[in-house]
Design an enzyme around this catalytic site. Sequence first.
Site, PDB file in Angstrom:
ATOM      1  N   LEU A   1       0.867  -1.193   0.000  1.00  0.00           N
ATOM      2  CA  LEU A   1       0.000   0.000   0.000  1.00  0.00           C
ATOM      3  C   LEU A   1       0.894   1.230   0.000  1.00  0.00           C
ATOM      4  CD1 LEU A   1      -3.040   0.944   0.566  1.00  0.00           C
ATOM      5  CD2 LEU A   1      -2.360   1.033   2.964  1.00  0.00           C
ATOM      6  N   HIS A   2       0.826   2.015  -1.070  1.00  0.00           N
ATOM      7  CA  HIS A   2       1.713   3.179  -1.098  1.00  0.00           C
ATOM      8  C   HIS A   2       1.199   4.340  -1.945  1.00  0.00           C
ATOM      9  CE1 HIS A   2       2.751   1.363  -4.982  1.00  0.00           C
ATOM     10  NE2 HIS A   2       3.180   2.553  -5.336  1.00  0.00           N
TER      11      HIS A   2
END
Length: 379
Positions: A220-221
């Site tokens: 998740l970024h």
Amino acid sequence: METVYGGRNGDLQDKKGEMRIAIILGTRPEIIKMSPIIKELKKRRLDFFILHTGQHYSYNMDRVFFDQLKLPEPLYNLQIGSGTHAEETGKMLIGIERVLIKERPDIVLVEGDTNTVLAGALAASKMHIKVGHVEAGLRSYDREMPEEINRVLTDHVSDYLFAPTQKAKKNLLREGIDESKIFVTGNTIVDAVLQNLELAKAVTLPPRLSDSNEYFLLTLHRQENVDKEERLRKIIKGLGLVAREFKTQILYPIHPRTRGRISQFSIQIPEGIKLIEPLDYLSFLRLLSEARLVFTDSGGVQEEACILRVPCVTLRDNTERPETLEVGANVLAGAEPDSILEKAELMLNKERNWPNPLGDGKAGRRIVKILEDKLSAEF
Ligand code: UD1
Ligand code: UDP
């Protein structure tokens, strides 16, 4: 601008022809997805050099991939580092132009949708140097994403558009791009997965990575997910519900952007989510291939999960990889906790028998062959 690494790629004494290729890259996914092309250029003894913008610079976001994938040293590293979009892109434009003036390549190759890609394509096209865009034609139709802006602009200044799928080609045609510039090649991520999977299966993972053989994987970024506190909190909450409901640990090799935001927003990580450092490519591939389920907002990870037949829950409202949804490998969950839980359950019950719509593992070879055929005619 500083030259960090010396050395030109390959042994150029007996190189073929006069065509000169500049590979411009700067982030983790570009290094991985360019690797099959770089290997093919080396194999064919073509004259090329790597220009690294330095957008990614931490060892585990950059150098580890050069070492592990046995890629030649970049001839230049601009060491741009992190900043706002304009800071990153502006500094890159200046640095790239200087190198292009000095090196005068015949073509610049860029891959994907990062700020590095836009800067490389823009600098080259203004100098009338041909631009080849690898992974052209992807569209989320969501201009909130910086990547969408980078993709659209890059496609429209490119001379060679290497579309991974027919769908991507259609997107380009719809925008009025001349068909003669578009080549459907497959996505080089398939090449990268196939070239590295056996090595990945043999890799020794860091000790005590997971508390059990059954785990979920998370990456998740994306800016639109992690820079908004409320949205990030909701996603983490949803993942916490998933870990509790299915009594399964979620392993999270955390991107430095997200680590920064979690600390800035003082977000508590639920018990079932285990943060680990970003992984090298082989360890990540092994972990992904053996995961029960992957949660992600990454473009590359959506693709790899589809190729490896690992069900994927995408923590976004849209995707520029619709082929993965259509074959049933992937589902969009957005950011609402209940939706994340519901989609996890749905994908846990998926049969893992979908076809791979992303390519046959020969995209790198195809792209280099096209360049050789088209460009060598001009020299
Ligand atoms: C960039 C790309 C994104 C891609 C991602 C791949 C753009 C607009 N975004 O996002 O499309 O999916 O790379 O991972 O180009 N940082 C480090 N070490 C590094 C790199 C970054 O600590 O080596 C931290 C810094 O705090 C930095 C933050 O991560 O401010 C964001 O880095 P940046 O390159 O601006 O964007 P990414 O989120 O990595
Ligand atoms: N990846 C990796 N180690 C990690 C997480 C991801 O090697 O800890 C690889 C992954 O296999 C994929 C690529 O990084 O090939 C995806 O990059 P990222 O998610 O950073 O960017 P995106 O694809 O979203 O642009």
